[in-house]
Design a protein around this motif. Sequence first.
Motif, PDB file in Angstrom:
ATOM      1  N   TRP A  88       0.815  -1.214   0.000  1.00 48.28           N
ATOM      2  CA  TRP A  88       0.000   0.000   0.000  1.00 48.28           C
ATOM      3  C   TRP A  88       0.856   1.275   0.000  1.00 48.28           C
ATOM      4  O   TRP A  88       0.399   2.339  -0.443  1.00 48.28           O
ATOM      5  CB  TRP A  88      -0.898   0.032   1.246  1.00 48.28           C
ATOM      6  N   ASP A  89       2.099   1.186   0.501  1.00 45.92           N
ATOM      7  CA  ASP A  89       2.958   2.367   0.621  1.00 45.92           C
ATOM      8  C   ASP A  89       3.391   2.836  -0.770  1.00 45.92           C
ATOM      9  O   ASP A  89       4.079   2.108  -1.486  1.00 45.92           O
ATOM     10  CB  ASP A  89       4.199   2.021   1.459  1.00 45.92           C
ATOM     11  N   PRO A  90       3.012   4.054  -1.178  1.00 46.13           N
ATOM     12  CA  PRO A  90       3.366   4.538  -2.523  1.00 46.13           C
ATOM     13  C   PRO A  90       4.865   4.654  -2.746  1.00 46.13           C
ATOM     14  O   PRO A  90       5.320   4.714  -3.899  1.00 46.13           O
ATOM     15  CB  PRO A  90       2.676   5.913  -2.604  1.00 46.13           C
ATOM     16  N   ASN A  91       5.650   4.694  -1.672  1.00 46.87           N
ATOM     17  CA  ASN A  91       7.104   4.742  -1.825  1.00 46.87           C
ATOM     18  C   ASN A  91       7.706   3.362  -2.069  1.00 46.87           C
ATOM     19  O   ASN A  91       8.911   3.243  -2.292  1.00 46.87           O
ATOM     20  CB  ASN A  91       7.747   5.355  -0.577  1.00 46.87           C
ATOM     21  N   CYS A  92       6.876   2.330  -1.987  1.00 47.43           N
ATOM     22  CA  CYS A  92       7.345   0.962  -2.178  1.00 47.43           C
ATOM     23  C   CYS A  92       6.619   0.287  -3.346  1.00 47.43           C
ATOM     24  O   CYS A  92       7.200   0.034  -4.381  1.00 47.43           O
ATOM     25  CB  CYS A  92       7.155   0.160  -0.889  1.00 47.43           C
ATOM     26  N   SER A  93       5.332  -0.012  -3.158  1.00 48.30           N
ATOM     27  CA  SER A  93       4.481  -0.625  -4.202  1.00 48.30           C
ATOM     28  C   SER A  93       5.002  -1.970  -4.698  1.00 48.30           C
ATOM     29  O   SER A  93       4.711  -2.379  -5.821  1.00 48.30           O
ATOM     30  CB  SER A  93       4.310   0.324  -5.397  1.00 48.30           C
ATOM     31  N   ALA A  94       5.776  -2.668  -3.861  1.00 50.06           N
ATOM     32  CA  ALA A  94       6.312  -3.970  -4.273  1.00 50.06           C
ATOM     33  C   ALA A  94       5.206  -5.021  -4.325  1.00 50.06           C
ATOM     34  O   ALA A  94       4.220  -4.948  -3.589  1.00 50.06           O
ATOM     35  CB  ALA A  94       7.407  -4.411  -3.306  1.00 50.06           C
ATOM     36  N   PHE A  95       5.372  -6.002  -5.190  1.00 53.57           N
ATOM     37  CA  PHE A  95       4.420  -7.108  -5.307  1.00 53.57           C
ATOM     38  C   PHE A  95       4.502  -7.988  -4.061  1.00 53.57           C
ATOM     39  O   PHE A  95       5.584  -8.278  -3.552  1.00 53.57           O
ATOM     40  CB  PHE A  95       4.738  -7.937  -6.547  1.00 53.57           C
ATOM     41  N   ILE A  96       3.334  -8.406  -3.559  1.00 53.11           N
ATOM     42  CA  ILE A  96       3.265  -9.290  -2.397  1.00 53.11           C
ATOM     43  C   ILE A  96       2.780 -10.660  -2.872  1.00 53.11           C
ATOM     44  O   ILE A  96       1.615 -10.810  -3.246  1.00 53.11           O
ATOM     45  CB  ILE A  96       2.313  -8.732  -1.320  1.00 53.11           C
ATOM     46  N   PRO A  97       3.647 -11.665  -2.872  1.00 53.03           N
ATOM     47  CA  PRO A  97       3.257 -12.994  -3.369  1.00 53.03           C
ATOM     48  C   PRO A  97       2.292 -13.698  -2.426  1.00 53.03           C
ATOM     49  O   PRO A  97       2.139 -13.315  -1.258  1.00 53.03           O
ATOM     50  CB  PRO A  97       4.585 -13.744  -3.456  1.00 53.03           C
ATOM     51  N   ASN A  98       1.646 -14.718  -2.927  1.00 55.10           N
ATOM     52  CA  ASN A  98       0.662 -15.476  -2.136  1.00 55.10           C
ATOM     53  C   ASN A  98       1.255 -16.043  -0.856  1.00 55.10           C
ATOM     54  O   ASN A  98       0.574 -16.156   0.152  1.00 55.10           O
ATOM     55  CB  ASN A  98       0.076 -16.619  -2.980  1.00 55.10           C
ATOM     56  N   HIS A 116       8.426  -4.555   4.683  1.00 55.39           N
ATOM     57  CA  HIS A 116       7.869  -5.245   5.856  1.00 55.39           C
ATOM     58  C   HIS A 116       6.571  -4.617   6.396  1.00 55.39           C
ATOM     59  O   HIS A 116       6.133  -4.983   7.474  1.00 55.39           O
ATOM     60  CB  HIS A 116       8.909  -5.323   6.990  1.00 55.39           C
ATOM     61  N   THR A 117       5.961  -3.692   5.670  1.00 53.30           N
ATOM     62  CA  THR A 117       4.667  -3.169   6.098  1.00 53.30           C
ATOM     63  C   THR A 117       3.560  -4.120   5.643  1.00 53.30           C
ATOM     64  O   THR A 117       3.772  -4.970   4.782  1.00 53.30           O
ATOM     65  CB  THR A 117       4.406  -1.756   5.519  1.00 53.30           C
ATOM     66  N   LYS A 118       2.369  -3.944   6.210  1.00 57.63           N
ATOM     67  CA  LYS A 118       1.261  -4.840   5.904  1.00 57.63           C
ATOM     68  C   LYS A 118       0.168  -4.102   5.138  1.00 57.63           C
ATOM     69  O   LYS A 118      -0.119  -2.938   5.402  1.00 57.63           O
ATOM     70  CB  LYS A 118       0.688  -5.431   7.194  1.00 57.63           C
ATOM     71  N   THR A 119      -0.445  -4.828   4.214  1.00 58.63           N
ATOM     72  CA  THR A 119      -1.488  -4.268   3.358  1.00 58.63           C
ATOM     73  C   THR A 119      -2.775  -5.063   3.513  1.00 58.63           C
ATOM     74  O   THR A 119      -2.759  -6.298   3.503  1.00 58.63           O
ATOM     75  CB  THR A 119      -1.047  -4.312   1.878  1.00 58.63           C
TER      76      THR A 119
END
Length: 214
Positions: A88-98, A116-119
């Motif tokens: 969710w962090d616009p400074n990151c936006s990394a893909f979160i795998p299953n 390491h933040t949670k979405t």
Amino acid sequence: MTVECLICTAPLPALTAGELRLPCGHVQCESCLQRNFSVSVKTMPFQPVLCCARIDITVFRRLVPSAELAVYREKLSEFLDRAKLYCWDPNCSAFIPNALRSRTASVVVGKCRRCHTKTCMRCRGKFHWGPCAVNPDSAAAARAAASDRARRRALLEEEKFKEYSRARGWKECPLCRRMVEKTEGCNHIQCFCGCHFCYRCGRQPYSTHRGCAM
């Protein structure tokens, strides 16, 4: 009896060819498989290694370093995911795998491997307890914003890859737009997609090519 590599036409002993034969029936030598894997990992947006169909990752276990295989596996996971989730962090936006997503009766959350933040998987916003505090329109807007960030990131990565390709003299197939690298031989190129084109000027079909003015 020998069999030719589909890409470089190098002769391969029947036993070796049998070990390298792909489900579609074609054979690519180890060098060509390694080269195609290397190109695939760098494609932006990502495209898996192909012959007539996607080549299974197990083919590359003994051909490429484990670190590169892990990168490819992560990119393939994002490529195949039909319900993509991004940080969710616009400074990151990394893909979160299953593998980093948790689903219970009360919580659906994904943990970013990079920051390491949670979405929250429902509203695509920062993780929270209880019902999502946003209305459906806001949630849709948040998903659209996340999708736009991912799209802009993909475009930036694609431009970086094009610069990387141009610096190495690679050419783009005029039909499928896949990047092609020629290491030896003439300028007649047959792409995976079946297109025949000139590596020097990029025109196709090669059957009607009579040299170029470049």
